[in-house]
Design an enzyme around this catalytic site. Structure first.
Site, mmCIF file in Angstrom:
data_model
loop_
_atom_site.group_PDB
_atom_site.id
_atom_site.type_symbol
_atom_site.label_atom_id
_atom_site.label_comp_id
_atom_site.label_asym_id
_atom_site.label_seq_id
_atom_site.Cartn_x
_atom_site.Cartn_y
_atom_site.Cartn_z
ATOM 1 C CG ASN A 113 4.718 1.414 11.004
ATOM 2 O OD1 ASN A 113 4.474 2.642 11.012
ATOM 3 N ND2 ASN A 113 3.763 0.624 10.624
ATOM 4 C CB SER A 163 -0.377 -1.415 9.874
ATOM 5 O OG SER A 163 0.172 -1.314 10.957
ATOM 6 N N GLY A 210 4.219 1.398 -0.410
ATOM 7 C CA GLY A 210 5.100 1.569 -1.499
ATOM 8 C C GLY A 210 4.450 1.720 -2.803
ATOM 9 C CB ALA A 261 -0.968 0.086 1.150
ATOM 10 C CG ASN A 273 2.539 3.185 14.951
ATOM 11 O OD1 ASN A 273 1.262 3.296 14.569
ATOM 12 N ND2 ASN A 273 3.590 3.372 14.342
ATOM 13 C CE LYS A 299 3.517 5.933 11.985
ATOM 14 N NZ LYS A 299 3.951 5.501 10.293
#
Length: 340
Positions: A104, A276, A12, A10, A212, A208
């Site tokens: 991530n 994700s 990329g 997605a 996450n 981030k």
């Protein structure tokens, strides 16, 4: 300039369409399965703000050995797939070319470039590169880092939809504004992408990660969306505790993060999105446990910060990951599409 997107899922695919449609580079993609077949047949399409853009990459393959040496490799693989791909990534680079890792969590190159004696430099990164393949095949010096703020979804093979923003922050592990970093930044900027350079990329990575670490694992464990999770008082408090622990560990390492805990645990600010890790759970895929949780746990222990909430969630998530790996992936056609 030859650029390959390695792992064109997605995010990329979004990057590939942006670069190729702007004509700023000769763009190739490494993908697999039905997504690759559709790219070969119909091209790669990005839907953003109601506009469809379709490109035909210079090369679309599942065998990177068929590509010529590349001036920049952009890896959008999940962290738990990187070690196996290390030899292919190394072979794909032209001499002195960089590999830009859009990941991530804590990246495998974390200790590289930190000053000797820095509180965050001594902790091992074996969880991120368990067999040392990345260090051996690529070496820390090959790595550029990136933080992605771009929710995307593969809505059908060959077609990706971007939701809300599309922002990237790039940096060198040693904090320099190097010529190769400037080149990568300028490439994204020339394609109309919202991109910036950050001398202290680890601060951005940790910021981030705070978000996450309190969202992805709890959604995966409960199968609740981000909004549903925050509507439960107990889960909301658990998320707040994880945020406090990650912030405390980050500060002990030298990064004081400005995170509004109330805002980050307010269900009113979040739609019904599926992070994700929840998407991967529903699709029966392995989870990014170590970059998202395990390595943060190691770093916290190295600076003497207790993380009881993070410790418990990490054990549970490793158990879920083990189950998913043993069970194998279900038929994707039987599962409704989810936001990536």
């Amino acid at each position: 300039m030859k650029v390959t997107i390695f792992g064109a899922g997605a995010v990329g695919s979004n990057v590939a369409v942006k670069l190729a449609s702007a004509g700023v580079a000769e763009v190739s993609v490494v993908a697999r399965g039905a997504h690759l077949a559709a790219i070969r047949e119909r091209g790669l399409t990005l839907i953003q703000k109601g506009t469809r853009t379709t490109v035909r990459p210079a090369h679309a393959t599942d065998d990177p050995a068929t590509l010529p040496p590349q001036d920049l490799v952009i890896s959008t693989l999940k962290a738990n797939s990187l070690s196996a791909a290390a030899p292919a990534l190394a072979r794909l680079r032209a001499p002195d070319a960089a590999v830009l890792f859009l990941l991530n969590g804590i990246p495998w190159w974390w200790p590289h470039g930190l000053p000797a004696g820095h509180p965050a430099a001594a902790a091992p990164v074996d969880l991120l590169d368990p067999d040392g393949a990345l260090r051996r095949e690529l070496g820390f010096e090959a790595a550029l880092g990136g933080v992605v703020y771009s929710p995307n979804e593969v809505i059908e093979p060959g077609v990706v939809q971007n939701h809300t923003r599309n922002q990237y922050v790039l940096g060198e592990p040693d904090g320099s504004i190097s010529p190769r970093l400037q080149q990568a930044h300028d490439l994204f900027a020339a394609a109309g992408v919202d991109v910036s350079m950050q001398r202290d990329l680890r601060a951005e990575l940790l910021y981030k990660l705070v978000i996450n670490a309190c969202s992805n694992p709890l959604c995966a464990l409960t199968r609740l969306t981000a909004y549903q999770r925050l509507c439960d008082p107990g889960l909301r408090e658990l998320a707040a505790q994880v945020i406090r622990e990650v912030m405390a560990a980050s500060e002990a390492m030298g990064w004081k993060l400005d995170v509004d805990i109330e805002a980050e645990t307010d269900p009113a600010r979040i739609k019904g999105s599926r992070p994700s890790m929840l998407q991967d759970t529903l699709l029966g895929r392995p989870l990014e446990v170590e970059p998202m949780l395990g390595q943060m746990q190691v770093l916290a222990r190295s600076v003497g910060v207790p993380t009881p909430a993070l410790d418990t969630i990490t054990v549970l998530l490793r158990g879920l990951d083990l189950h998913l790996r043993r069970a194998g992936a279900p038929d994707p056609a039987a599962i409704e599409p989810v936001v990536r």
